[in-house]
Scaffold this motif. Structure first.
Motif: not given
Length: 279
Positions: A73-80, A104-108, A111-116, A146-147
């Motif tokens: 729910s935090y992810y959907e609201k952008g509170n990464f 772990f999948h959702n952690m990935g 982290l992608m959203q945070n450009k890490k 790749e990123c």
């Protein structure tokens, strides 16, 4: 008698164990009810859903469903930041491989959203360790690699640019220091020249002061004579000087004397002199 005592101890232990198990089951049931309530509210009222998830965790802190769904729910609201924290808790407390894989999948993803991207690669790898058959995780891992590669190249470019800028700044600084040094050298040189001239002037004054009295006397006489000559009246253009006038007068007197002497000589010879004009 011994058998009776043993039976009583067993009964007491069983009753005690049942009470703890009953309390645990009750807490789990209450927590699950709050999670179910939160799941129903999350799409319409996030604040109420968040509160319900927190109530669930207050009843059972290791409720995996509550932690995992709250993270989503935090992810959907952008509170990464909060989303990452809740999924890290889930991965740490989960006992099943499937729960760990999802965490772990959702952690990935967070982290992608945070450009890490580099950290996301490690999270996706941990997810695949718990479920190697998940194609979605494998696909996300390829994107993360790749990123991460692209970010590494950009970092190298930035470092090279920074090194180049630092090198140019260093050259500019060296040039500026060199110019300042040249200017200081020029100023020192000019100062030395002024000092030398000052010393030369001082030496000349010392030489004048060191002259003998006789030399000074001769110089004073010479100066007085030049001053006297300057004070004498100078002939103007087209006029005779007093000396020239004197010489001219002497010449005229000499000429007049010669004429007088000649006339006297003729008188003595008896030459007749006409006193009247001829007709």
């Amino acid at each position: 008698m011994k058998k009776l005592i043993l039976f009583i101890v067993i009964c007491i232990s069983f009753v005690g164990f049942s009470q703890e198990d009953k309390a645990r089951l009750l807490a789990e049931k209450t927590a699950n009810n709050y999670v179910y309530e939160a799941n129903e509210l999350v799409s319409e009222d996030f604040i109420a859903a968040e509160m319900a998830y927190r109530k669930a965790l207050s009843k059972q802190s290791d409720n995996i469903a509550g932690l995992y769904n709250l993270g989503n729910s935090y992810y959907e609201k952008g509170n990464f930041e909060e989303a990452l924290y809740r999924h890290q808790q889930t991965a740490k407390l989960a006992t099943s491989k499937e729960a760990k894989h999802k965490a772990f999948h959702n952690m990935g993803n967070v982290l992608m959203q945070n450009k890490k991207c580099k950290e996301a690669v490690e999270a996706y790898k941990d997810a695949l360790r718990n479920n190697p058959l998940d194609d979605e995780t494998r696909y996300n891992l390829a994107l993360a690699k790749e990123c991460a590669k692209q970010q590494e190249e950009e970092n190298k470019d930035d470092e090279n640019k920074e090194d180049k800028d630092n090198s140019e700044d260093k050259k500019d600084e060296e040039k500026e220091n060199k110019d300042d040094k040249n200017q200081e050298d020029q100023e020192d040189k000019e100062g030395d020249e002024k000092e030398d001239k000052k010393e030369e002037g001082k030496d000349e004054e010392d030489k004048k002061d060191d002259k003998k009295p006789e030399d000074k006397k001769d110089e004073n006489k010479k100066g007085d004579k030049e001053k006297e000559d300057k004070q004498k009246p100078q002939p103007k253009p087209g006029q005779l000087s007093p000396q020239q006038i004197k010489s001219l007068l002497e010449a005229m007197n000499n000429q007049e004397q010669k004429v007088q002497e000649k006339m006297n000589a003729e008188k003595q010879k008896g030459i007749k002199i006409k006193t009247e004009k001829d007709w």
